[in-house]
Design a protein around this motif. Structure first.
Motif, PDB file in Angstrom:
ATOM      1  N   GLY A 130       0.831  -1.198   0.000  1.00 17.04           N
ATOM      2  CA  GLY A 130       0.000   0.000   0.000  1.00 17.04           C
ATOM      3  C   GLY A 130       0.857   1.236   0.000  1.00 17.04           C
ATOM      4  O   GLY A 130       2.048   1.188  -0.285  1.00 17.04           O
ATOM      5  N   HIS A 131       0.224   2.357   0.363  1.00 18.70           N
ATOM      6  CA  HIS A 131       1.001   3.585   0.499  1.00 18.70           C
ATOM      7  C   HIS A 131       0.479   4.391   1.690  1.00 18.70           C
ATOM      8  O   HIS A 131      -0.679   4.265   2.078  1.00 18.70           O
ATOM      9  N   ALA A 132       1.387   5.175   2.241  1.00 24.04           N
ATOM     10  CA  ALA A 132       1.079   6.002   3.415  1.00 24.04           C
ATOM     11  C   ALA A 132       1.396   7.443   3.058  1.00 24.04           C
ATOM     12  O   ALA A 132       2.454   7.744   2.530  1.00 24.04           O
ATOM     13  N   LEU A 156       8.495  -4.835   8.159  1.00 29.35           N
ATOM     14  CA  LEU A 156       8.479  -3.922   7.026  1.00 29.35           C
ATOM     15  C   LEU A 156       9.579  -4.336   6.066  1.00 29.35           C
ATOM     16  O   LEU A 156      10.758  -4.301   6.392  1.00 29.35           O
ATOM     17  N   ARG A 157       9.213  -4.781   4.874  1.00 28.43           N
ATOM     18  CA  ARG A 157      10.211  -5.276   3.924  1.00 28.43           C
ATOM     19  C   ARG A 157      10.796  -4.156   3.070  1.00 28.43           C
ATOM     20  O   ARG A 157      11.968  -4.186   2.742  1.00 28.43           O
ATOM     21  N   SER A 158       9.960  -3.189   2.701  1.00 33.18           N
ATOM     22  CA  SER A 158      10.503  -2.072   1.915  1.00 33.18           C
ATOM     23  C   SER A 158       9.594  -0.853   2.022  1.00 33.18           C
ATOM     24  O   SER A 158       8.383  -0.984   2.206  1.00 33.18           O
ATOM     25  N   VAL A 159      10.222   0.307   1.921  1.00 32.84           N
ATOM     26  CA  VAL A 159       9.508   1.580   1.859  1.00 32.84           C
ATOM     27  C   VAL A 159      10.195   2.390   0.770  1.00 32.84           C
ATOM     28  O   VAL A 159      11.413   2.557   0.786  1.00 32.84           O
ATOM     29  N   THR A 160       9.405   2.871  -0.187  1.00 34.52           N
ATOM     30  CA  THR A 160       9.960   3.713  -1.250  1.00 34.52           C
ATOM     31  C   THR A 160       9.089   4.942  -1.415  1.00 34.52           C
ATOM     32  O   THR A 160       7.867   4.885  -1.226  1.00 34.52           O
ATOM     33  N   SER A 161       9.717   6.011  -1.756  1.00 34.93           N
ATOM     34  CA  SER A 161       9.000   7.264  -1.962  1.00 34.93           C
ATOM     35  C   SER A 161       8.504   7.297  -3.392  1.00 34.93           C
ATOM     36  O   SER A 161       9.258   7.049  -4.334  1.00 34.93           O
ATOM     37  N   ARG A 169       5.410   4.273  -0.742  1.00 38.80           N
ATOM     38  CA  ARG A 169       4.905   2.913  -0.983  1.00 38.80           C
ATOM     39  C   ARG A 169       5.602   1.977  -0.002  1.00 38.80           C
ATOM     40  O   ARG A 169       6.786   2.132   0.267  1.00 38.80           O
ATOM     41  N   PHE A 170       4.825   0.996   0.507  1.00 38.43           N
ATOM     42  CA  PHE A 170       5.421   0.055   1.455  1.00 38.43           C
ATOM     43  C   PHE A 170       5.018  -1.374   1.111  1.00 38.43           C
ATOM     44  O   PHE A 170       4.013  -1.614   0.446  1.00 38.43           O
ATOM     45  N   ASP A 171       5.866  -2.283   1.578  1.00 41.57           N
ATOM     46  CA  ASP A 171       5.638  -3.726   1.443  1.00 41.57           C
ATOM     47  C   ASP A 171       5.842  -4.300   2.832  1.00 41.57           C
ATOM     48  O   ASP A 171       6.937  -4.215   3.391  1.00 41.57           O
ATOM     49  N   LEU A 172       4.782  -4.886   3.398  1.00 43.36           N
ATOM     50  CA  LEU A 172       4.788  -5.307   4.790  1.00 43.36           C
ATOM     51  C   LEU A 172       4.445  -6.790   4.882  1.00 43.36           C
ATOM     52  O   LEU A 172       3.555  -7.279   4.178  1.00 43.36           O
ATOM     53  N   LEU A 173       5.161  -7.513   5.731  1.00 47.19           N
ATOM     54  CA  LEU A 173       4.884  -8.927   5.998  1.00 47.19           C
ATOM     55  C   LEU A 173       4.296  -8.996   7.395  1.00 47.19           C
ATOM     56  O   LEU A 173       4.897  -8.563   8.359  1.00 47.19           O
ATOM     57  N   LEU A 174       3.084  -9.566   7.498  1.00 44.57           N
ATOM     58  CA  LEU A 174       2.384  -9.602   8.780  1.00 44.57           C
ATOM     59  C   LEU A 174       2.111 -11.061   9.154  1.00 44.57           C
ATOM     60  O   LEU A 174       1.158 -11.675   8.635  1.00 44.57           O
ATOM     61  N   PRO A 175       2.925 -11.652  10.045  1.00 37.67           N
ATOM     62  CA  PRO A 175       2.686 -13.040  10.469  1.00 37.67           C
ATOM     63  C   PRO A 175       1.435 -13.108  11.356  1.00 37.67           C
ATOM     64  O   PRO A 175       1.139 -12.204  12.108  1.00 37.67           O
ATOM     65  N   LEU A 176       0.719 -14.221  11.225  1.00 38.80           N
ATOM     66  CA  LEU A 176      -0.437 -14.458  12.074  1.00 38.80           C
ATOM     67  C   LEU A 176       0.043 -15.036  13.396  1.00 38.80           C
ATOM     68  O   LEU A 176       1.075 -15.713  13.462  1.00 38.80           O
ATOM     69  N   ALA A 177      -0.713 -14.789  14.444  1.00 35.58           N
ATOM     70  CA  ALA A 177      -0.332 -15.291  15.769  1.00 35.58           C
ATOM     71  C   ALA A 177      -0.317 -16.819  15.734  1.00 35.58           C
ATOM     72  O   ALA A 177      -1.100 -17.465  15.026  1.00 35.58           O
TER      73      ALA A 177
END
Length: 181
Positions: A130-132, A156-161, A169-177
């Motif tokens: 997504g993007h922030a 957080l795998r990557s953040v680019t302007s 723009r960001f690329d995020l890995l979110l593990p489940l509990a």
């Protein structure tokens, strides 16, 4: 002292009679042998034909059995495929509430300025892109994700302007509990 009885013709007639009887008996024996041989040949042919008919019947029945075996094999394969489909459907049915809860917690944790463009689930982790708009919004959202019971610590795998949209723009890995399915 000769009586005048001639025994010669009588012996000759008897010898000819025996010779004739022998010829008749030989011909009769030959004919009986031919008849018996013919009967044996006919009987053998009948036996051979009966065996050939039985063999053909067995071949026909084997063909029918082979077809039935193929049909049973196909039915078993179809059954296995159906069982696999049923398992997938049941698995999806079990995971439906979990998926809804995951999406609910994910959207409930969103902070102002975070826009998700891609969310994918693979095994026990979510990959989010997504993007922030302000860079602080991404940090706030990651802290908010840590507080949700379904999620572990986000990576957080990557953040680019991206100047074209005026956001990061960001690329995020979110593990489940771990304790969640």
């Amino acid at each position: 002292m000769s009586n005048g009885i001639n025994l010669r013709p009588w012996r000759e007639e008897r010898r000819q009679l025996r010779q004739t009887q022998f010829v008749y008996l030989a011909v009769a024996t030959l004919l009986l042998g031919l008849v018996l041989s013919g009967f044996w040949w006919w009987s053998s042919n009948q036996s051979i034909q009966a065996v050939q008919q039985e063999n053909q019947l067995i071949r026909d029945q084997l063909g029918v059995l082979d077809a039935e075996i193929r049909e049973v094999t196909e039915l078993r394969e179809k059954r296995e495929q159906l069982l696999q489909r049923i398992e997938v459907i049941q698995s999806l049915q079990r995971q439906r509430p979990v998926t809804i809860e995951l999406l609910d917690q994910l959207t409930g944790s969103l902070t102002e300025g975070i826009y998700l463009t891609d969310v994918r689930r693979q095994d026990n982790q979510l990959t989010i892109q997504g993007h922030a708009t302000p860079s602080q919004a991404l940090s706030d959202w990651m802290r908010s994700l840590e507080q949700q019971q379904r999620f572990s610590e986000p990576v957080l795998r990557s953040v680019t302007s991206d100047e074209s949209i005026g956001a990061n723009r960001f690329d995020l890995l979110l593990p489940l509990a771990e304790d969640q399915p």
